[in-house]
Design an enzyme around this catalytic site. Structure first.
Site, PDB file in Angstrom:
ATOM      1  N   GLU A  54       0.824  -1.203   0.000  1.00 39.18           N
ATOM      2  CA  GLU A  54       0.000   0.000   0.000  1.00 39.18           C
ATOM      3  C   GLU A  54       0.864   1.262   0.000  1.00 39.18           C
ATOM      4  OE1 GLU A  54      -2.116  -3.010   2.780  1.00 39.18           O
ATOM      5  OE2 GLU A  54      -0.092  -2.597   2.030  1.00 39.18           O
ATOM      6  N   CYS A  88      -0.568   0.299   7.533  1.00 41.44           N
ATOM      7  CA  CYS A  88      -1.051   0.676   6.202  1.00 41.44           C
ATOM      8  C   CYS A  88      -2.502   1.145   6.255  1.00 41.44           C
ATOM      9  CB  CYS A  88      -0.912  -0.503   5.246  1.00 41.44           C
ATOM     10  SG  CYS A  88       0.805  -0.919   4.897  1.00 41.44           S
ATOM     11  N   ALA A 158      12.645 -37.351  -5.063  1.00 42.27           N
ATOM     12  CA  ALA A 158      12.663 -37.852  -6.443  1.00 42.27           C
ATOM     13  C   ALA A 158      12.768 -39.363  -6.384  1.00 42.27           C
ATOM     14  CB  ALA A 158      13.846 -37.257  -7.211  1.00 42.27           C
ATOM     15  N   THR A 203      20.643 -38.934   5.818  1.00 37.52           N
ATOM     16  CA  THR A 203      20.875 -38.143   4.609  1.00 37.52           C
ATOM     17  C   THR A 203      22.077 -37.233   4.789  1.00 37.52           C
ATOM     18  OG1 THR A 203      18.533 -38.200   3.998  1.00 37.52           O
ATOM     19  CG2 THR A 203      19.862 -36.435   3.057  1.00 37.52           C
ATOM     20  N   ASP A 207      24.746 -38.556   2.108  1.00 42.40           N
ATOM     21  CA  ASP A 207      24.800 -37.668   0.949  1.00 42.40           C
ATOM     22  C   ASP A 207      25.722 -36.474   1.156  1.00 42.40           C
ATOM     23  OD1 ASP A 207      22.928 -39.407   0.005  1.00 42.40           O
ATOM     24  OD2 ASP A 207      21.242 -38.005   0.046  1.00 42.40           O
ATOM     25  N   GLU A 287      13.496 -32.611   2.791  1.00 44.73           N
ATOM     26  CA  GLU A 287      14.120 -33.314   1.671  1.00 44.73           C
ATOM     27  C   GLU A 287      14.418 -34.781   1.970  1.00 44.73           C
ATOM     28  OE1 GLU A 287      17.067 -32.059  -0.836  1.00 44.73           O
ATOM     29  OE2 GLU A 287      16.242 -30.093  -1.263  1.00 44.73           O
ATOM     30  N   GLY A 289      15.738 -38.074   4.863  1.00 44.71           N
ATOM     31  CA  GLY A 289      15.514 -39.230   4.016  1.00 44.71           C
ATOM     32  C   GLY A 289      14.132 -39.862   4.202  1.00 44.71           C
TER      33      GLY A 289
END
Length: 345
Positions: A54, A88, A158, A203, A207, A287, A289
């Site tokens: 605004e 605002c 995935a 993970t 990873d 994400e 595991g």
């Protein structure tokens, strides 16, 4: 109503320009329309701590004397409290704008209808609920956080065409690469839209991810590791690259540079989600595991799942989580299918 919807759609377009920059504030767009139907001012919330939509819309008006005959369209209820910027709703009243059209109310406790009430008590005509669902979808992260007391949660993984999320731990190829260069960039864009990103201890150990937005020009989220027994090695990237990281664990609470260890029971996702909310986190990407993902699905503490399916087949490995949800969208990019699921709880 049709006319109001036209200008609200423009306000929604403007609001989206703030994606990835406004959190923990919402994305908001504003359009100021004169009595002849001509747009004389536009604005959006560009960045947390800076002017609201605004304020920016009013500042863009060349002749402020026109405001007394205008309508302002705002995707979210104007704020009524002093935060990093003045209210605002008060600005609208002071500028003499006689009509305000609001997409949806703001559930944030310091607003929550007070902005509309303040305007109405000052004699301003207020219309609420124009393109309400579109306005709510735009800020589903913000709205979920402030109505549930926990961040909005997106699950992400995935898997291969035959349903495997990873190869066995002793396999040579881990993590299992299934994204294309394009889908990888899009996934990093999703990271940039979230306040925090979460992985489990396995993970983090196997990873050794960085969990940054290195493939997208946006901010990197706060990294979160769930490690009940604090079984993560001291030399992993998440503990040594100088970026803020929280480790929820059952062993200790301490701060070591940018790494914060928080002792709590990690078996219930609500515990660490509520702690993140108290720290100002309004959206989380989980994400993995698989154990963490299954835990979230079983507890029902998720809102959206982003699943990428590769045409690749591996024949064996770690099965992807089973999930029963409503499909929001499905698109094929570079041969990979990206599916968005919604938790219709």
């Amino acid at each position: 109503m049709i006319v109001d919807e036209k200008y609200m759609r423009r306000a929604l377009q403007l609001a989206r320009l703030g994606a990835g920059h406004t959190s923990p504030n919402p994305m908001v767009g504003a359009v100021i329309v004169g009595p002849d139907g001509r747009i004389i001012g536009e604005g959006w919330h560009r960045k947390c701590g800076e002017g609201h939509a605004e304020v920016n819309a009013v500042a863009s008006v060349a002749d402020v004397n026109l405001l007394k005959d205008c309508t302002i369209y705002v995707t979210l209820e104007p704020c009524s409290h002093y935060g990093k910027t003045p209210p605002c709703a008060r600005l609208i009243i002071e500028r003499g704008i006689p009509r305000v059209v609001v997409g949806t109310l703001d559930p944030f406790p310091q607003v929550a209808g007070r902005g509309v009430k303040l305007l109405q008590e000052a004699g301003v005509e207020v219309v609420v609920g124009v393109l309400e669902q579109e306005c709510r979808d735009l800020n589903r992260r913000f709205l979920t956080a402030h109505t549930t007391g926990r961040p909005w949660v997106q699950l992400k993984w995935a898997h291969t065409a035959d349903g495997f999320i990873a190869l066995p731990p002793d396999a040579g190829e881990n993590p299992l690469h299934m994204s294309t260069p394009v889908t990888m960039r899009l996934m990093h864009r999703e990271r940039a839209l979230c306040d925090a990103i979460v992985v489990g201890a396995a993970t983090a150990r196997i990873d050794n991810p960085s969990l940054t937005t290195r493939y997208w020009p946006g901010r990197s989220p706060l990294r979160v590791v769930l490690s009940r027994h604090l079984s993560i090695p001291e030399d992993i990237n998440l503990l040594n690259d100088g970026l803020p990281t929280i480790v929820y664990n059952g062993v200790k609470s301490e701060e070591r540079g940018p790494v914060t260890y928080v002792k709590m029971d990690t078996s219930d996702p609500r515990s660490w989600l509520e702690d993140l909310y108290r720290r100002g986190v309004t959206s989380v990407m989980v994400e993995g595991g698989t154990d963490v993902l299954r835990q979230m699905i079983a507890a029902g503490t998720w809102d959206e799942a982003r699943i990428e399916t590769s045409p690749r087949r591996v024949g064996h490995g770690v099965p992807a989580p089973a999930i029963n949800a409503t499909c929001r969208s499905r698109i094929i990019i570079d041969g990979n299918t990206i599916t968005l699921l919604a938790n219709q709880r």
